[in-house]
Design an enzyme around this catalytic site. Structure first.
Site, short mmCIF file in Angstrom:
data_model
loop_
_atom_site.label_atom_id
_atom_site.label_comp_id
_atom_site.label_asym_id
_atom_site.label_seq_id
_atom_site.Cartn_x
_atom_site.Cartn_y
_atom_site.Cartn_z
N GLU A 72 0.61 -1.17 0.50
CA GLU A 72 -0.18 -0.22 -0.23
C GLU A 72 1.06 1.74 -0.50
O GLU A 72 2.06 1.59 0.79
CB GLU A 72 -0.53 0.30 0.86
CG GLU A 72 -2.20 1.17 1.20
CD GLU A 72 -2.22 1.32 3.16
OE1 GLU A 72 -3.41 2.29 2.27
OE2 GLU A 72 -2.75 0.28 3.92
N LYS A 122 -9.23 3.12 -2.71
CA LYS A 122 -9.51 2.27 -1.80
C LYS A 122 -11.28 2.70 -1.51
O LYS A 122 -11.11 3.88 -1.15
CB LYS A 122 -8.43 2.74 -0.35
CG LYS A 122 -8.84 2.54 1.26
CD LYS A 122 -7.48 2.56 1.52
CE LYS A 122 -7.71 1.69 2.75
NZ LYS A 122 -6.33 2.20 3.50
N CYS A 125 -5.97 -2.92 1.44
CA CYS A 125 -5.73 -2.90 3.71
C CYS A 125 -7.43 -3.31 4.26
O CYS A 125 -7.68 -3.91 3.68
CB CYS A 125 -5.12 -1.97 3.69
SG CYS A 125 -4.22 -2.36 5.27
N THR A 185 15.16 5.87 27.85
CA THR A 185 14.94 4.18 28.31
C THR A 185 13.77 4.15 28.84
O THR A 185 13.92 2.76 29.48
CB THR A 185 15.96 4.11 28.72
OG1 THR A 185 16.40 4.61 29.82
CG2 THR A 185 17.75 4.11 27.79
N LYS A 196 2.43 14.97 30.40
CA LYS A 196 4.23 14.66 29.97
C LYS A 196 4.01 13.80 28.86
O LYS A 196 4.75 14.03 27.97
CB LYS A 196 4.42 13.04 31.45
CG LYS A 196 4.72 14.17 32.64
CD LYS A 196 5.55 12.97 34.60
CE LYS A 196 6.10 14.09 35.28
NZ LYS A 196 6.34 13.18 35.88
#
Length: 553
Positions: free
Chosen positions: A45, A114, A150, A398, A522
């Protein structure tokens, strides 16, 4: 009457906006398919533009470039080689569509638009594309191709229309992002469409990373009964030739290689490696820089980075403070040694003292609290960003999903970075991935085999080490309990009443609910990161910052 067709499935890793580069990949695949005697190549796609292109497709100059490049590629199909069915944004009569274009005989021979545009989770195609009509079969050689794009396979209407109008087989062009439980969902949906239509189906997906999304490939062919006739290897650019034949108008695919599909920790680890590698490489970074605390999150992030990029492109930095334990210093060094990466050390104590002197007058008479803890995290962030600026390496943060869910992270501190490889990975999954990586070396990994994370890193109590004798469980519930509650609140949007009815302690659930909702500001400022669940923070889960709704009554 016997009829034959050779179809090459092209599992390609495009880059959004790199029209020339994406078509260079398509040309290389077409040449390979031509050598194998293919009649048709099927790509993914929006292969020409890359997926998802988002608002890039609203730039007229971009669409003009796509059109010119596709028309040039179409002219090349006059060479007698295979036709190519590929995805591109395509303008028709002043409207923009997500389209599949059949390039054959030197021209654009057919266009399918589509029909079913997704508008949920990370998908907002209705924002930029118009919906096409129900598709018509495309005549090609001796067959009538039923082309789906899709989401058209996720629902039944487009397949039903193609079957009713005489399609012989179904070809599905996909840009379907990975989620850890999604491959089975795709296969089940493909089997449903095959059963409803009585037609075989070939599913061709993209592969590679694009911002927060990762595409696993996992392209396959099933027959009308749902049996898997071919499957390409996941997580790698591949081209596979499939051979089709028809007797009395009924088309079947001859059995071909069926690659094993990675599952569990193997699939998640591959997603993290792919997402990080492509984000770094497609954006032109020489490598990454990462702060090594001696804890499991930084150790796993370093392992993923070395597997993705190689140890020579991973810069590890320890930044001890007076509260950093000797064990953490040793564990950071041992992790670097096992990974074969260089570890540098920069003490943040001088920065802590400097801030202490700077703020002494303003803070006079007030006891030390999380303010001083956060200064430590921010001193580390400034150090790492200085290295990133000076040497060009992207800062890899991390933090994991458990921490980001409840705000157990310092804004402009340990949240600082250009990318977060563990952003959608709960802490319990972090432990599972670390143990898996110590047992297995992933296919294509650039890191070493054997143990890469010291056992003590996995078994010791997690700690931010911002004050003496600190552990995460001073502030948070045990991670197995926390993660189970978060999955209910985040992934399933369950209420507090539903959670407590399911056996969780009501006081703990209420506490976690408060932390989850208070931390939204945050998360809005967090870096992008690899999506592996169906409800990742960011485009999947969008909550208002100012929000007075409460479920605490």
């Amino acid at each position: 009457m016997n009829q034959n067709l050779v179809i090459a499935l092209a599992q390609v890793n495009p880059t959004v906006g790199d029209i020339d580069g994406n078509l260079a990949r398509a040309r290389a695949v077409r040449a390979e398919a031509a050598a194998a005697g293919a009649d048709l190549v099927v790509g993914g796609e929006l292969l020409v533009a890359g997926y998802p292109p988002e608002d890039l497709v609203l730039k007229p100059a971009f669409i003009d470039r796509v059109e010119a490049a596709v028309e040039a590629f179409a002219r090349e199909t006059a060479d007698g080689g295979p036709a190519f069915l590929l995805g591109a944004p395509w303008q028709m009569r002043g409207r923009l569509f997500n389209a599949a274009l059949l390039l054959d005989g030197g021209r654009i021979a057919a266009v399918t638009r589509k029909y079913d545009l997704p508008n949920y989770g990370v998908f907002d195609e209705k924002r930029v594309f118009a919906a096409g009509p129900l598709p018509e079969p495309i005549p090609f050689r001796d067959a009538r191709l039923g082309v789906l794009i899709c989401e058209d396979m996720w629902t039944a209407a487009a397949t039903a229309a193609l079957a009713e109008r005489g399609a012989d087989l179904l070809l599905v062009l996909n840009g379907s992002p990975f989620e850890f439980d999604k491959p089975d969902v795709r296969l089940d949906l493909a089997r449903a469409r095959a059963a409803e239509s009585g037609r075989p189906l070939a599913y061709v997906n993209l592969v590679g990373g694009q911002d927060e999304l990762v595409f696993d490939g996992d392209s396959f062919v099933i027959d009308a009964s749902g049996a898997v006739m071919a499957r390409l290897e996941s997580w790698d650019e591949r081209m596979a030739v499939t051979r089709w034949r028809a007797r009395d108008g009924v088309w079947v695919c001859e059995p071909a290689a069926v690659a094993a599909r990675p599952v569990g920790e193997e699939a998640i680890f591959a997603a993290l490696v792919t997402g990080l590698r492509d984000y770094v490489d497609k954006n032109g970074f020489p490598g990454i820089v990462l702060g090594m605390s001696g804890g499991i999150d930084s150790a796993l992030s370093a392992a993923v980075a070395v597997d993705a990029l190689g140890a020579d492109r991973v810069r590890l930095v320890a930044m001890p403070s007076p509260y950093t334990s000797r064990a953490s210093v040793e564990d950071a060094a041992e992790t670097a040694r096992l990974l074969g990466a260089k570890l540098e050390s920069v003490s943040i104590e001088p920065a802590m003292q400097a801030f202490g002197h700077m703020l002494a007058g303003l803070f006079a008479g007030r006891p030390a609290d999380e303010t001083e803890e956060n200064i430590q995290a921010r001193a580390r962030a400034v150090t790492l960003m200085a290295l990133s600026n000076k040497f060009g390496h992207m800062l890899l943060t991390t933090g994991n999903k458990s921490e980001m869910s409840v705000g157990y992270a310092t804004l402009y501190g340990d949240m600082c970075g250009g990318y977060s490889v563990l952003k959608d990975v709960y802490k319990t999954t972090v432990f599972a991935l670390a143990r898996w990586r110590n047992r297995e070396r992933p296919a294509g990994a650039l890191g070493p085999g054997g143990r890469v994370i010291p056992e003590r890193v996995i078994t010791k109590p997690p700690s931010a080490e911002l004050k003496p004798n600190q552990t995460d469980q001073d502030t948070l519930p045990p991670y197995d309990e926390l993660d189970a509650i978060l999955r209910g609140l985040v992934e399933d949007e369950r209420s507090i009443a539903e959670m407590t009815a399911g056996g969780f302690d009501e006081t703990t659930v209420r506490r976690v609910w408060r932390m989850l909702h208070r931390a939204e500001y945050k998360r809005r400022q967090a870096p992008p990161g690899v999506k592996i669940t169906h409800r990742a923070f960011g485009r999947d889960r969008r909550y208002p910052l100012t929000n007075r709704f409460t479920d605490l009554a």
